[in-house]
Design an enzyme around this catalytic site. Structure first.
Site: not given
Length: 422
Positions: A22-23, A94, A118, A123-124, A127, A309, A331
């Site tokens: 998926k990712n 995201r 999620c 989780r900014p 970056l 994950d 993480i």
């Protein structure tokens, strides 16, 4: 709202095919925005997040066709009709931020809503933005949107040093750099297999990239990219998840398409816990060696370390291990939301900040529980497979974002599991 009913009933035996990642697919799909020629992705997973990315790309004017039951995606961005990624779609996931770099690189401007997905800590996206700024982009955040504009003549090659390892930021910068003028060097880049897969696809499209899989990636910008056909890499998180099913329940399961190099650090922890992993001609065979699983300590790290994950699923295994295990989440913040639900099933877990201490019990008990995010949802299903009695997992829309046909795959190995329509 659907829920899933699980009855604990002993060992699992059989084969489980592992889908494309998926990712990886969620990064590969926006790569179509870099070219006016077709991009075809094979071995695509059939998931709600893939459908969301399809909707997003189509809203920008891209064409996306789902073929062969969803396992092949035919994409084309011959002429984009819009460069605005709206909140109504982006808020669902995201990975939507990954359209920013490609649009900016190809057409010089983009407006993208700040993303959703999620609810795991901060989780900014800073970056991502700093990397694009290093290439000359002008960015303005207002009204919940990122307004981005490339300098005259397009993005420029740059040295980008990520202060923290970020998969998404590496992907966005990598795609943008393929069409930037000159050389871009990404330092402290993510090393995940999904990054390697994206680089291989971009190279098939004509990009000049070296060093993927290491912490330094070098990209020499080209004037244009062409089309390509690319197979999506095996999903290492789905692989690890289903490897834990026979580990928790006992029995023996072969994971078709699995490869050791995708889950090396994870396999080391399974071995220490008393789980056997063997390579076969078609994938990996997993079985519990003898008796009760042994406690092990786990610390999540960027690849090639233990993946965040798989932390929730590993906790489900350790709930019935012999001894006390310590899980340290390095993480993401706030990623132990599954712990209170496992406690409802009889687990002994104490959480202090980013550390969870799990003292194994002989047996978990079935209970009604609630999924809080994607990986938590499947961890509760795994726990239910080994629990006495029935477990009902609610809010499984989280599950559908990352696992295809989970009930079918597990029931084929003897699990008693079914979906209850909401």
């Amino acid at each position: 709202m659907d829920s899933i009913l699980v009855k604990g009933n002993g060992e699992l035996r059989g084969q489980i095919p592992i889908a494309g990642a998926k990712n990886a697919c969620l990064a590969l799909m926006p790569a179509t925005l870099l070219s006016d020629e077709p991009l075809t992705l094979t071995n695509a997973p059939r998931l709600s997040d893939i459908r969301t990315m399809t909707q997003l790309l189509q809203s920008l004017g891209a064409e996306v066709a789902s073929l062969q039951g969803g396992q092949v995606l035919a994409l084309s961005s011959h002429a984009l009709t819009d460069h605005r990624a709206d909140y109504d779609i982006v808020r669902k996931m995201r990975a939507s931020i990954l359209v920013l770099g490609p649009m900016l690189a190809r057409d010089g401007h983009a407006v993208v809503s700040l993303p959703g997905g999620c609810a795991i800590g901060a989780r900014p996206v800073d970056l991502h933005l700093k990397a694009l700024e290093a290439m000359g982009a002008e960015l303005d955040l207002r009204d919940g949107y990122i307004h981005a504009k490339a300098p005259a003549g397009g993005l420029k090659g740059a040295r980008v040093v990520f202060p923290l390892v970020s998969v998404g930021a590496t992907e966005n910068a990598l795609m943008a750099a393929t069409l930037a003028k000159g050389t871009t060097v990404l330092e402290n880049a993510a090393r995940e297999p999904e990054i390697v897969d994206l680089a291989r696809c971009l190279r098939r499209m004509g990009a000049q990239i070296e060093g993927e899989g290491s912490s330094t990636i070098t990209i020499e910008g080209v004037d244009r990219l062409g089309g390509a056909t690319h197979p999506v890499v095996t999903d290492r998180i789905e692989l690890g998840t289903y490897m834990l099913a026979p580990a928790i329940c006992g029995g023996e399961v072969e994971l078709l398409g699995g490869r050791i190099e995708l889950v090396g650090a994870f396999c080391e922890k399974l071995d220490a816990a008393g789980i056997s992993v063997e390579e076969t001609e078609r994938g990996l065979r997993v079985a519990r060696r003898n008796g009760r699983v042994k406690a092990v300590d786990v610390m999540t790290e960027p690849f090639p370390g233990f993946p965040t994950d798989l932390q929730a699923q590993m906790m489900a295994l350790l709930c019935t291990a012999e001894g006390t295990s310590v899980l340290e989440e390095r993480i993401f913040e706030n990623r132990f939301m599954h712990a209170p639900e496992l406690i409802r099933m009889g687990a002994r877990i104490e959480v202090h900040g980013g550390t969870a201490t799990v003292t194994g019990v002989e047996k978990l008990r079935g209970a009604p529980v609630m999924a809080t995010d994607l990986r938590a949802s499947v961890s509760l299903i795994l726990a239910g497979l080994a629990a006495e009695g029935e477990t009902i997992v609610s809010r499984v829309y989280h599950l559908d974002r990352g696992y295809e046909r989970v009930e079918e795959k597990l029931s084929a190995c003897g699990a008693q599991i079914r979906r209850i329509p909401g």
